[in-house]
Design a protein around this motif. Structure first.
Motif, mmCIF file in Angstrom:
data_model
loop_
_atom_site.group_PDB
_atom_site.id
_atom_site.type_symbol
_atom_site.label_atom_id
_atom_site.label_comp_id
_atom_site.label_asym_id
_atom_site.label_seq_id
_atom_site.Cartn_x
_atom_site.Cartn_y
_atom_site.Cartn_z
ATOM 1 N N GLY A 74 0.814 -1.212 0.000
ATOM 2 C CA GLY A 74 0.000 0.000 0.000
ATOM 3 C C GLY A 74 0.845 1.258 0.000
ATOM 4 O O GLY A 74 0.572 2.203 -0.743
ATOM 5 N N ILE A 75 1.873 1.265 0.831
ATOM 6 C CA ILE A 75 2.787 2.416 0.889
ATOM 7 C C ILE A 75 3.446 2.630 -0.472
ATOM 8 O O ILE A 75 3.473 3.744 -0.997
ATOM 9 N N LEU A 76 3.983 1.554 -1.032
ATOM 10 C CA LEU A 76 4.682 1.670 -2.309
ATOM 11 C C LEU A 76 3.734 2.080 -3.439
ATOM 12 O O LEU A 76 4.094 2.908 -4.285
ATOM 13 N N SER A 77 2.528 1.537 -3.452
ATOM 14 C CA SER A 77 1.541 1.910 -4.480
ATOM 15 C C SER A 77 1.232 3.404 -4.412
ATOM 16 O O SER A 77 1.163 4.074 -5.449
ATOM 17 N N LEU A 78 1.046 3.916 -3.201
ATOM 18 C CA LEU A 78 0.761 5.348 -3.041
ATOM 19 C C LEU A 78 1.918 6.223 -3.519
ATOM 20 O O LEU A 78 1.708 7.357 -3.932
ATOM 21 N N LYS A 79 3.132 5.671 -3.471
ATOM 22 C CA LYS A 79 4.323 6.412 -3.911
ATOM 23 C C LYS A 79 4.584 6.220 -5.408
ATOM 24 O O LYS A 79 5.578 6.708 -5.933
ATOM 25 N N GLY A 80 3.705 5.463 -6.088
ATOM 26 C CA GLY A 80 3.826 5.309 -7.536
ATOM 27 C C GLY A 80 4.564 4.074 -8.005
ATOM 28 O O GLY A 80 4.899 3.957 -9.182
ATOM 29 N N TYR A 81 4.811 3.129 -7.118
ATOM 30 C CA TYR A 81 5.496 1.895 -7.493
ATOM 31 C C TYR A 81 4.480 0.854 -7.954
ATOM 32 O O TYR A 81 3.348 0.827 -7.478
ATOM 33 N N ASP A 82 4.910 -0.017 -8.864
ATOM 34 C CA ASP A 82 4.084 -1.124 -9.354
ATOM 35 C C ASP A 82 4.440 -2.351 -8.521
ATOM 36 O O ASP A 82 5.533 -2.896 -8.659
ATOM 37 N N VAL A 83 3.541 -2.768 -7.632
ATOM 38 C CA VAL A 83 3.830 -3.851 -6.707
ATOM 39 C C VAL A 83 2.695 -4.867 -6.630
ATOM 40 O O VAL A 83 1.540 -4.554 -6.887
#
Length: 98
Positions: A74-83
């Motif tokens: 969730g953190i990474l998705s909000l920062k624009g990462y594809d996870v």
């Protein structure tokens, strides 16, 4: 949030697919074994270590049972990462470890 099971991720690895894995467990948990080639970044350090994660690549996130991985995803998705979160975590991993 995208999800994958431990079995599905292991199938990708055994078929030779190149995957990027981030293990967000604590040091003592990783010492018991992690997926070969996984980058270890404990959840508590994730936001301060974003520069170690290539934003142009897809990443699979794992923890022990899926909860921390879900939070990290969730953190990474909000920062624009594809996870994609490995929803059942290392507790269900049957593949090789290092």
């Amino acid at each position: 949030m995208k999800r994958i099971t431990a079995k599905e991720l292991n199938q990708k690895l055994t078929s030779g697919e190149e995957v990027n894995i981030i293990d967000v467990r604590e040091d003592n948990e990783v010492a018991e074994g992690k997926i070969p080639g996984a980058k270890h970044i404990p959840l508590g350090e994730l936001e301060e270590r974003l520069d170690e994660i290539d934003k142009d690549q897809h990443h699979y996130v794992t923890c022990n049972a899926g909860r921390r991985g879900s939070k990290a995803s969730g953190i990474l998705s909000l920062k624009g990462y594809d996870v994609t979160n490995m929803e059942d975590g290392m507790s269900k991993w049957e593949g090789k470890t290092e």
